[in-house]
Design a protein around this motif. Structure first.
Motif, PDB file in Angstrom:
ATOM      1  N   THR A  47      -8.761   3.722   0.508  1.00 53.74           N
ATOM      2  CA  THR A  47      -8.595   2.315   0.162  1.00 53.74           C
ATOM      3  C   THR A  47      -8.064   2.144  -1.256  1.00 53.74           C
ATOM      4  O   THR A  47      -8.322   2.954  -2.139  1.00 53.74           O
ATOM      5  CB  THR A  47      -9.925   1.555   0.290  1.00 53.74           C
ATOM      6  OG1 THR A  47     -10.890   2.171  -0.562  1.00 53.74           O
ATOM      7  CG2 THR A  47     -10.429   1.579   1.723  1.00 53.74           C
ATOM      8  N   LEU A  48      -7.348   1.067  -1.430  1.00 57.76           N
ATOM      9  CA  LEU A  48      -6.781   0.714  -2.726  1.00 57.76           C
ATOM     10  C   LEU A  48      -7.754  -0.210  -3.442  1.00 57.76           C
ATOM     11  O   LEU A  48      -8.245  -1.165  -2.847  1.00 57.76           O
ATOM     12  CB  LEU A  48      -5.445   0.001  -2.506  1.00 57.76           C
ATOM     13  CG  LEU A  48      -4.568  -0.272  -3.693  1.00 57.76           C
ATOM     14  CD1 LEU A  48      -4.071   1.047  -4.293  1.00 57.76           C
ATOM     15  CD2 LEU A  48      -3.376  -1.106  -3.275  1.00 57.76           C
ATOM     16  N   TYR A  50      -9.239  -3.241  -5.646  1.00 61.59           N
ATOM     17  CA  TYR A  50      -8.791  -4.632  -5.665  1.00 61.59           C
ATOM     18  C   TYR A  50      -7.901  -4.959  -6.868  1.00 61.59           C
ATOM     19  O   TYR A  50      -7.097  -5.877  -6.814  1.00 61.59           O
ATOM     20  CB  TYR A  50      -9.989  -5.587  -5.629  1.00 61.59           C
ATOM     21  CG  TYR A  50     -10.760  -5.631  -6.924  1.00 61.59           C
ATOM     22  CD1 TYR A  50     -10.458  -6.557  -7.911  1.00 61.59           C
ATOM     23  CD2 TYR A  50     -11.787  -4.717  -7.179  1.00 61.59           C
ATOM     24  CE1 TYR A  50     -11.154  -6.578  -9.108  1.00 61.59           C
ATOM     25  CE2 TYR A  50     -12.478  -4.738  -8.370  1.00 61.59           C
ATOM     26  CZ  TYR A  50     -12.163  -5.677  -9.322  1.00 61.59           C
ATOM     27  OH  TYR A  50     -12.838  -5.696 -10.510  1.00 61.59           O
ATOM     28  N   HIS A  53      -2.225  -3.674  -7.599  1.00 63.71           N
ATOM     29  CA  HIS A  53      -1.336  -4.427  -6.711  1.00 63.71           C
ATOM     30  C   HIS A  53      -0.757  -3.493  -5.651  1.00 63.71           C
ATOM     31  O   HIS A  53      -0.523  -2.318  -5.903  1.00 63.71           O
ATOM     32  CB  HIS A  53      -0.210  -5.071  -7.522  1.00 63.71           C
ATOM     33  CG  HIS A  53       0.525  -6.107  -6.753  1.00 63.71           C
ATOM     34  ND1 HIS A  53       1.505  -5.797  -5.852  1.00 63.71           N
ATOM     35  CD2 HIS A  53       0.395  -7.460  -6.731  1.00 63.71           C
ATOM     36  CE1 HIS A  53       1.971  -6.901  -5.308  1.00 63.71           C
ATOM     37  NE2 HIS A  53       1.312  -7.932  -5.835  1.00 63.71           N
ATOM     38  N   ARG A  54      -0.528  -4.037  -4.472  1.00 63.84           N
ATOM     39  CA  ARG A  54      -0.021  -3.231  -3.353  1.00 63.84           C
ATOM     40  C   ARG A  54       1.311  -2.558  -3.657  1.00 63.84           C
ATOM     41  O   ARG A  54       1.606  -1.505  -3.113  1.00 63.84           O
ATOM     42  CB  ARG A  54       0.128  -4.087  -2.105  1.00 63.84           C
ATOM     43  CG  ARG A  54      -1.190  -4.483  -1.501  1.00 63.84           C
ATOM     44  CD  ARG A  54      -0.982  -5.228  -0.234  1.00 63.84           C
ATOM     45  NE  ARG A  54       0.112  -6.182  -0.382  1.00 63.84           N
ATOM     46  CZ  ARG A  54       0.319  -7.207   0.394  1.00 63.84           C
ATOM     47  NH1 ARG A  54      -0.483  -7.442   1.391  1.00 63.84           N
ATOM     48  NH2 ARG A  54       1.326  -8.027   0.197  1.00 63.84           N
ATOM     49  N   LYS A  57       0.791   0.957  -4.740  1.00 61.96           N
ATOM     50  CA  LYS A  57      -0.081   1.757  -3.881  1.00 61.96           C
ATOM     51  C   LYS A  57       0.323   3.236  -3.884  1.00 61.96           C
ATOM     52  O   LYS A  57      -0.527   4.108  -4.032  1.00 61.96           O
ATOM     53  CB  LYS A  57      -0.052   1.220  -2.458  1.00 61.96           C
ATOM     54  CG  LYS A  57      -0.929   1.981  -1.499  1.00 61.96           C
ATOM     55  CD  LYS A  57      -0.884   1.384  -0.108  1.00 61.96           C
ATOM     56  CE  LYS A  57      -1.802   2.172   0.813  1.00 61.96           C
ATOM     57  NZ  LYS A  57      -1.831   1.597   2.150  1.00 61.96           N
TER      58      LYS A  57
END
Length: 77
Positions: A47-48, A50, A53-54, A57
């Motif tokens: 999981t990234l 929070y 930012h995507r 990733k």
């Protein structure tokens, strides 16, 4: 942000948001988290966080993998 008229315009807008500094921060945070997880004996995380930012990733995951695999090795002198 203006409405993109083509896929090329959309890509240009998205790549304009990406910065080398943001990627470096994400990779560094990933490295530190990976090294801590390895030191604590935790399994690798997918999981990234929070606060990353995507768009960063891949940078985060690359840093995490490096930290998890090599972050706790002793330097060779």
């Amino acid at each position: 942000m203006t409405e993109p008229s083509s896929i090329m315009d959309l890509c240009a807008q998205l790549f304009a948001q990406w910065t080398e500094q943001g990627a470096m921060i994400a990779a560094t945070e990933g490295y530190e988290r990976g090294a801590l997880d390895a030191a604590e004996g935790k399994p690798e995380r997918e999981t990234l966080p929070y606060d990353i930012h995507r768009m960063y990733k891949d940078d985060y995951q690359r840093g995490y993998r490096e930290g998890y695999e090599h972050g706790n090795e002793q330097p060779q002198f």
